[in-house]
Design a protein around this motif. Structure first.
Motif, short mmCIF file in Angstrom:
data_model
loop_
_atom_site.label_atom_id
_atom_site.label_comp_id
_atom_site.label_asym_id
_atom_site.label_seq_id
_atom_site.Cartn_x
_atom_site.Cartn_y
_atom_site.Cartn_z
N SER A 153 0.80 -1.23 0.00
CA SER A 153 0.00 0.00 0.00
C SER A 153 0.84 1.28 0.00
O SER A 153 0.72 2.10 0.90
CB SER A 153 -0.94 0.08 1.21
N PRO A 154 1.67 1.47 -1.02
CA PRO A 154 2.47 2.70 -1.06
C PRO A 154 1.61 3.89 -1.50
O PRO A 154 0.58 3.70 -2.15
CB PRO A 154 3.51 2.38 -2.14
N GLY A 155 2.05 5.10 -1.14
CA GLY A 155 1.33 6.30 -1.57
C GLY A 155 1.61 6.64 -3.03
O GLY A 155 0.80 7.26 -3.70
N ILE A 156 2.79 6.24 -3.49
CA ILE A 156 3.22 6.59 -4.85
C ILE A 156 3.49 5.31 -5.64
O ILE A 156 4.10 4.38 -5.12
CB ILE A 156 4.54 7.40 -4.81
N LEU A 157 3.02 5.30 -6.88
CA LEU A 157 3.33 4.17 -7.76
C LEU A 157 4.11 4.67 -8.97
O LEU A 157 3.66 5.56 -9.69
CB LEU A 157 2.03 3.50 -8.23
N PHE A 158 5.32 4.13 -9.16
CA PHE A 158 6.11 4.47 -10.34
C PHE A 158 5.88 3.40 -11.40
O PHE A 158 6.09 2.21 -11.15
CB PHE A 158 7.61 4.49 -10.00
N LEU A 159 5.45 3.85 -12.57
CA LEU A 159 5.23 2.91 -13.67
C LEU A 159 6.13 3.32 -14.83
O LEU A 159 5.92 4.37 -15.44
CB LEU A 159 3.77 2.96 -14.13
N ASP A 160 7.14 2.53 -15.12
CA ASP A 160 8.07 2.90 -16.19
C ASP A 160 7.67 2.18 -17.48
O ASP A 160 7.88 0.98 -17.62
CB ASP A 160 9.51 2.53 -15.79
N GLU A 161 7.08 2.93 -18.39
CA GLU A 161 6.61 2.40 -19.67
C GLU A 161 5.84 1.09 -19.51
O GLU A 161 6.22 0.07 -20.08
CB GLU A 161 7.78 2.20 -20.64
N PRO A 162 4.75 1.14 -18.74
CA PRO A 162 4.05 -0.12 -18.43
C PRO A 162 3.40 -0.77 -19.63
O PRO A 162 3.14 -1.97 -19.60
CB PRO A 162 2.99 0.31 -17.41
N THR A 163 3.14 -0.02 -20.69
CA THR A 163 2.42 -0.63 -21.82
C THR A 163 3.30 -0.81 -23.06
O THR A 163 2.80 -1.20 -24.10
CB THR A 163 1.19 0.22 -22.22
N ALA A 164 4.60 -0.53 -22.92
CA ALA A 164 5.47 -0.65 -24.09
C ALA A 164 5.45 -2.08 -24.60
O ALA A 164 5.56 -3.03 -23.83
CB ALA A 164 6.89 -0.24 -23.74
N GLY A 165 5.28 -2.23 -25.90
CA GLY A 165 5.35 -3.55 -26.51
C GLY A 165 4.09 -4.40 -26.36
O GLY A 165 4.08 -5.54 -26.78
N LEU A 166 3.04 -3.85 -25.76
CA LEU A 166 1.81 -4.63 -25.63
C LEU A 166 0.85 -4.28 -26.77
O LEU A 166 0.89 -3.17 -27.30
CB LEU A 166 1.13 -4.33 -24.29
N ASP A 167 0.00 -5.24 -27.13
CA ASP A 167 -0.90 -4.90 -28.24
C ASP A 167 -2.04 -4.00 -27.75
O ASP A 167 -2.32 -3.91 -26.58
CB ASP A 167 -1.37 -6.15 -29.00
N PRO A 168 -2.67 -3.28 -28.71
CA PRO A 168 -3.57 -2.18 -28.35
C PRO A 168 -4.68 -2.57 -27.36
O PRO A 168 -4.99 -1.81 -26.46
CB PRO A 168 -4.16 -1.76 -29.69
N TRP A 175 -4.70 0.56 -19.18
CA TRP A 175 -5.09 1.94 -18.90
C TRP A 175 -6.22 1.98 -17.88
O TRP A 175 -6.20 2.79 -16.95
CB TRP A 175 -5.54 2.64 -20.19
N SER A 176 -7.21 1.11 -18.08
CA SER A 176 -8.34 1.10 -17.13
C SER A 176 -7.84 0.76 -15.73
O SER A 176 -8.27 1.37 -14.75
CB SER A 176 -9.38 0.05 -17.53
N LEU A 177 -6.94 -0.21 -15.67
CA LEU A 177 -6.40 -0.61 -14.37
C LEU A 177 -5.67 0.57 -13.71
O LEU A 177 -5.85 0.84 -12.52
CB LEU A 177 -5.46 -1.80 -14.55
N ILE A 178 -4.87 1.27 -14.51
CA ILE A 178 -4.09 2.39 -13.96
C ILE A 178 -5.03 3.49 -13.45
O ILE A 178 -4.84 4.03 -12.37
CB ILE A 178 -3.13 2.93 -15.05
#
Ligand SMILES: Nc1ncnc2c1ncn2[C@@H]1O[C@H](COP(=O)(O)OP(=O)(O)O)[C@@H](O)[C@H]1O
Ligand SMILES: [Mg+2]
Lengths: 323, 244
Positions: A153-168, A175-178
């Motif tokens: 349960s962190p206050g901050i979430l770092f997402l480094d290119e979470p969708t790179a290379g995934l299909d549309p 995106w919905s999850l984020i």
């Protein structure tokens, strides 16, 4: 909302490369902040410094009031990290990966078990709880990394290119999850080189180019600074986009147009092209055409922007906070 | 404490997943040495009034506990350079000492498994020695020393290739010279003096003396303790070097 991430003049030099040339900005609590830039612009470097994986060469940063260079380990509980490169234990099951994470963060056994259920439910991997990680698809691994990063349960979430290379389709699910995670109260610092991702998700977007911030603002402000409507057309053997404040102006322009054209809403990419165009001219690496932004007056010659060669002398964009 | 256990537990799970493969690979080299040197040289050969096999088994134990505890470096490198899992530890609120302790424990565990395998192979070959507390303390100290060294070196290398290089220059020579296959006191005096500074020589001495039921030299234990602690402190202090 108070600022949960504060960054002041952060620098990073690798031997010859200046990866970060002194970046400063703040992120408000609860915000979804998109750090947008091409490959090699310094996005990962910034995240690695903030999360203690790399030492900075200068500057300061605070996560929820904790200095990132502080000695204590309390600061490390403030964030969850989803790195650009997948770093799961392939030989371990989903459950084992999450359980180990919980142990590393000092969570009690009963808490770990309860949270694992909730997290897996959240990212839609509950049925796969006892599968080995190496049996998962790329999209599933990303979701598992997000679940793992949120376990404590962190206050901050770092997402480094979470969708790179995934299909549309999978990208849209992520995106919905984020968005959902943000709505549950987590501040999200997301890096991406997909402009539409930043436009769709972010409260504020920060353009990073070669280790420097060129602008920070909300997607809406960026877009409004260019115009509301865009017309793409082929003009004198060049692809040209013209911007208009209102649909009436756009329609009045197209009523004179002879060739084929496309009328559409202005998007963040238009704003980005405007900025990079201006930068290129300033650097003297490319000749800017005498072009202007549509600023509400008549259509015509002085009203066009050519991709990659344009500049704008219209109203200066409202470059928000601290760049 | 529980964080140290988390690091250890992860290594245990990995070990468990490939347990039989690990056992098989740990059995190969002692078997080969036993066949080549033990049986090959024949049982007529005596060293210090004992059959060579009885000399060899404690040497293999000293060597095995060194090689397999040092092998934790390979696991760390795989986690660091290949799976990038090490970043998960670095980003987590885990003190360096907890991380190092967990990995060192894992190295010791591997070493103990390899020692048990050698004992079983020795037993099958008809070698009966005594394995009392003095023996096990020496094995543990030797494993502690080389796991700590391995963890420390794994933090400062820049690639797995560097690590292999260290292995070839550090571990392999020691395996052969540290009183494992032949007695150090048969060597020229100058070489003896040099070998005296090698921890494995002391491990071999202590392990062999205890296995023979003799009283091992206190100095050998002391040397292992002191170098072991130095290596452990070194490891804790270089964890931060793994950041670029
Ligand atoms: N470990 C490293 N050693 C040397 N240069 C590096 C290292 N990591 C990144 N760089 C350089 O720093 C710059 C920024 O890289 P990075 O932060 O990974 O960019 P991004 O994540 O935006 O693609 C690049 O020029 C890259 O080559
Ligand atoms: Mg990157």
């Amino acid at each position: 909302m108070p600022d949960i991430i504060k960054i002041d003049n952060l620098k990073k030099n690798y031997k010859k490369i200046q990866a970060l040339k002194g970046v400063s900005f703040n992120v408000a609590e609860g915000e979804l902040f998109a750090y947008l830039g091409p490959n090699g612009s310094g996005k990962t470097t910034t995240i690695r410094i903030l999360t203690g994986l790399t030492k900075s060469s200068g500057g300061e940063a605070f996560l929820n009031g904790h200095n990132i260079n502080g000695k204590g380990i309390e600061g490390k509980k403030q964030f969850g990290l989803v790195t650009q490169i997948i770093n799961l234990d392939n030989e371990l099951t989903i459950n084992e990966n999450l359980d180990l994470h919980g142990r590393l963060y000092g969570m009690k056994k009963t808490d770990r078990q309860a949270v694992i259920e909730v997290m897996l439910e959240n990212v839609g991997l509950l049925e796969r709880k006892n599968s080995l990680v190496k049996e998962l698809s790329g999209g599933m691994k990303r979701r598992l990394m997000i679940a793992r990063a949120l376990m404590h349960s962190p206050g901050i979430l770092f997402l480094d290119e979470p969708t790179a290379g995934l299909d549309p389709e999978i990208r849209r699910k992520l995106w919905s999850l984020i968005k959902k995670i943000q709505q549950q109260g987590t501040t999200i610092f997301l890096t991406t080189h997909y402009i539409e991702e930043a436009e769709f998700l972010a409260d504020r977007v920060c353009f990073l180019e070669q280790g420097e911030i060129s602008a920070i603002d909300s997607p809406a402000n960026f877009i409004n600074s260019v115009g509301a409507w865009a017309i793409d057309l082929f003009h004198e053997a060049e692809f040209v986009t013209r911007y208009f404040k209102t649909i009436e102006e756009a329609d009045s322009f197209t009523s004179h147009a002879q060739d084929g054209y496309t009328k559409r809403r202005v998007n963040l990419e238009d704003a980005f092209i405007n900025r990079t165009g201006r930068r290129m001219k300033e650097n003297g690496t490319a000749e800017g055409r005498p072009a202007r932004m549509a600023s509400g007056h008549s259509h015509g010659q002085g009203n066009s922007n050519v991709h990659g060669h344009s500049s704008h002398s219209g109203h200066e964009n409202s470059n928000g906070g601290g760049c | 404490m529980s964080k140290c256990f988390a690091v250890y537990l992860r290594e245990l799970i990995i070990l468990k997943r490939k347990f039989w493969r690990q056992i098989a690979s740990m059995s190969v080299s002692p078997l080969l040495y036993l066949i080549a040197f033990g049986f090959g040289l024949g049982n007529d050969l005596n060293v210090g009034g004992r059959p060579y096999l009885e000399f060899l088994i404690p040497g293999l134990i000293a060597m095995g506990s060194m090689v397999y505890s040092f092998g934790i470096a390979t696991e760390i490198n795989v986690a660091r350079f290949y799976w990038k899992i090490f970043e998960e530890f670095q980003a987590a609120p885990v003190p360096n000492i907890a991380y190092v302790s967990g990995e060192v424990l894992a190295g010791i565990t591997r070493a103990l498994i390899s020692v048990i395998i050698i004992l079983i192979i020795g037993f099958i070959s008809g070698v009966n020695l005594s394995y009392g507390p003095g023996f096990w303390v020496a094995v543990l100290l030797n494993s502690f020393l080389f796991s700590s060294l391995a963890v420390g070196l794994a933090m400062i290398v820049k690639s797995h290739a560097d690590q292999s290089l260290l292995s070839s220059f550090l571990i392999t020579p020691m395996s052969f010279l540290g009183g494992t296959f032949f007695p150090v006191d048969k060597m020229p005096v100058v070489v003896q003096k040099i070998l005296y500074f090698i921890p494995l020589t002391h491990a071999s001495n202590a392990i062999r003396a205890s296995a023979y039921g003799e009283k091992a030299s206190g100095i050998s234990y002391l040397v292992l303790v002191v170098i072991g602690i130095v290596c452990f402190i070194f490891a804790v202090n270089v964890v931060n070097k793994a950041r670029d």
